[in-house]
Scaffold this active site. Sequence first.
Site, mmCIF file in Angstrom:
data_model
loop_
_atom_site.group_PDB
_atom_site.id
_atom_site.type_symbol
_atom_site.label_atom_id
_atom_site.label_comp_id
_atom_site.label_asym_id
_atom_site.label_seq_id
_atom_site.Cartn_x
_atom_site.Cartn_y
_atom_site.Cartn_z
ATOM 1 N N PRO A 9 1.139 -1.030 -0.405
ATOM 2 C CA PRO A 9 -0.117 0.016 0.045
ATOM 3 C C PRO A 9 0.539 1.424 0.576
ATOM 4 O O PRO A 9 2.196 1.789 1.115
ATOM 5 C CB PRO A 9 -0.387 0.183 1.237
ATOM 6 C CG PRO A 9 0.096 -1.004 2.608
ATOM 7 C CD PRO A 9 0.294 -2.208 1.467
ATOM 8 N N ASN A 10 0.229 2.310 -0.596
ATOM 9 C CA ASN A 10 0.803 3.940 -0.667
ATOM 10 C C ASN A 10 2.429 3.693 -1.838
ATOM 11 O O ASN A 10 2.697 4.897 -2.021
ATOM 12 C CB ASN A 10 0.770 4.121 0.284
ATOM 13 C CG ASN A 10 0.135 4.259 1.146
ATOM 14 O OD1 ASN A 10 -1.172 4.557 0.908
ATOM 15 N ND2 ASN A 10 -0.589 3.647 2.851
ATOM 16 N N ARG A 17 4.597 11.502 -2.325
ATOM 17 C CA ARG A 17 4.575 11.318 -0.978
ATOM 18 C C ARG A 17 6.165 10.935 -0.234
ATOM 19 O O ARG A 17 7.293 9.954 -0.121
ATOM 20 C CB ARG A 17 3.435 9.968 -0.501
ATOM 21 C CG ARG A 17 4.118 9.220 0.782
ATOM 22 C CD ARG A 17 3.167 8.166 0.827
ATOM 23 N NE ARG A 17 2.912 7.945 1.916
ATOM 24 C CZ ARG A 17 3.306 6.670 3.003
ATOM 25 N NH1 ARG A 17 4.037 5.631 1.663
ATOM 26 N NH2 ARG A 17 3.396 6.377 4.087
ATOM 27 N N TYR A 22 11.144 8.774 1.967
ATOM 28 C CA TYR A 22 11.196 7.474 0.365
ATOM 29 C C TYR A 22 11.904 7.928 -0.386
ATOM 30 O O TYR A 22 11.937 7.363 -1.689
ATOM 31 C CB TYR A 22 9.729 7.147 0.040
ATOM 32 C CG TYR A 22 8.921 6.769 1.467
ATOM 33 C CD1 TYR A 22 9.467 5.280 1.953
ATOM 34 C CD2 TYR A 22 7.638 8.022 1.958
ATOM 35 C CE1 TYR A 22 8.946 5.650 2.997
ATOM 36 C CE2 TYR A 22 7.587 7.190 2.371
ATOM 37 C CZ TYR A 22 7.764 5.592 3.869
ATOM 38 O OH TYR A 22 7.113 5.900 4.894
ATOM 39 N N ASN A 73 8.012 -5.788 -1.204
ATOM 40 C CA ASN A 73 8.484 -4.365 -0.149
ATOM 41 C C ASN A 73 6.485 -4.058 0.926
ATOM 42 O O ASN A 73 5.605 -3.306 0.051
ATOM 43 C CB ASN A 73 8.555 -2.729 -0.810
ATOM 44 C CG ASN A 73 8.784 -1.941 -0.170
ATOM 45 O OD1 ASN A 73 7.944 -1.857 1.115
ATOM 46 N ND2 ASN A 73 9.021 -1.102 -0.418
ATOM 47 N N ALA A 76 3.198 -1.031 4.925
ATOM 48 C CA ALA A 76 2.344 -1.161 6.483
ATOM 49 C C ALA A 76 1.929 -2.298 6.844
ATOM 50 O O ALA A 76 2.095 -2.681 8.119
ATOM 51 C CB ALA A 76 0.886 -0.344 6.403
ATOM 52 N N GLU A 97 12.915 -9.390 1.452
ATOM 53 C CA GLU A 97 11.861 -8.098 2.186
ATOM 54 C C GLU A 97 12.559 -6.343 1.761
ATOM 55 O O GLU A 97 13.611 -6.664 2.112
ATOM 56 C CB GLU A 97 11.545 -8.450 3.891
ATOM 57 C CG GLU A 97 10.675 -7.384 4.253
ATOM 58 C CD GLU A 97 10.329 -7.627 5.813
ATOM 59 O OE1 GLU A 97 10.024 -6.406 6.457
ATOM 60 O OE2 GLU A 97 10.712 -8.622 6.315
ATOM 61 N N HIS A 99 12.672 -2.586 2.306
ATOM 62 C CA HIS A 99 12.630 -1.714 3.005
ATOM 63 C C HIS A 99 13.117 -0.017 1.959
ATOM 64 O O HIS A 99 14.352 -0.323 2.665
ATOM 65 C CB HIS A 99 12.130 -1.201 4.269
ATOM 66 C CG HIS A 99 11.111 -2.669 4.598
ATOM 67 N ND1 HIS A 99 9.630 -2.970 4.622
ATOM 68 C CD2 HIS A 99 10.989 -3.703 5.510
ATOM 69 C CE1 HIS A 99 9.232 -3.324 4.935
ATOM 70 N NE2 HIS A 99 9.954 -4.507 5.325
ATOM 71 N N ARG A 106 13.323 4.780 13.226
ATOM 72 C CA ARG A 106 11.669 5.156 12.757
ATOM 73 C C ARG A 106 10.854 4.512 13.686
ATOM 74 O O ARG A 106 11.347 3.890 14.722
ATOM 75 C CB ARG A 106 11.044 5.275 11.095
ATOM 76 C CG ARG A 106 11.781 5.296 10.244
ATOM 77 C CD ARG A 106 11.260 5.323 8.984
ATOM 78 N NE ARG A 106 10.384 5.414 8.886
ATOM 79 C CZ ARG A 106 8.913 6.000 8.218
ATOM 80 N NH1 ARG A 106 9.260 5.525 6.818
ATOM 81 N NH2 ARG A 106 7.801 6.440 7.916
#
Length: 147
Positions: A9-10, A17, A22, A73, A76, A97, A99, A106
């Site tokens: 998502p996103n 964004r 990012y 990726n 969330a 995985e 990111h 974070r």
Amino acid sequence: MNILLLNGPNLNLLGDREPEIYGADTLADIERGLSEHARAAGAGLDCFQTNHEGEAIDRIHAARGVADALIINPAAWTHTSIALLDALNAFAGRVVEVHLSNVHRRESFRHRSYVSLRADGVIAGLGVYGYRAALDYVLNGAERGTV
């Protein structure tokens, strides 16, 4: 070799964004570069992004017996989705995985990853290069569990 690149998502908003977190590359930029790299190595790369968890799970199910590896990726869903973990556990190929940001620097809720319980490797904080590192890992035939 067939590889599925799955973005959660996103990530369709990359480049727009929160570029300070990012980066400025769009998802299309990332997919284009990875597709070219995979093609040059004689591999196929199927790119898929969704904002809907069920669609991501369906895509993982469809990759069973078809894809040799999955680069994900989960965004969330990393921190929330046992259902995604269960789908990944049913996938026999390598899982990496990725990111873009260093999730460990974070918010504390980002420090837990359900996906990592299945992943053969985790790359975080390298920006767009993390995707390339994941692709190189699977292209080079690294064996499951040797990361």
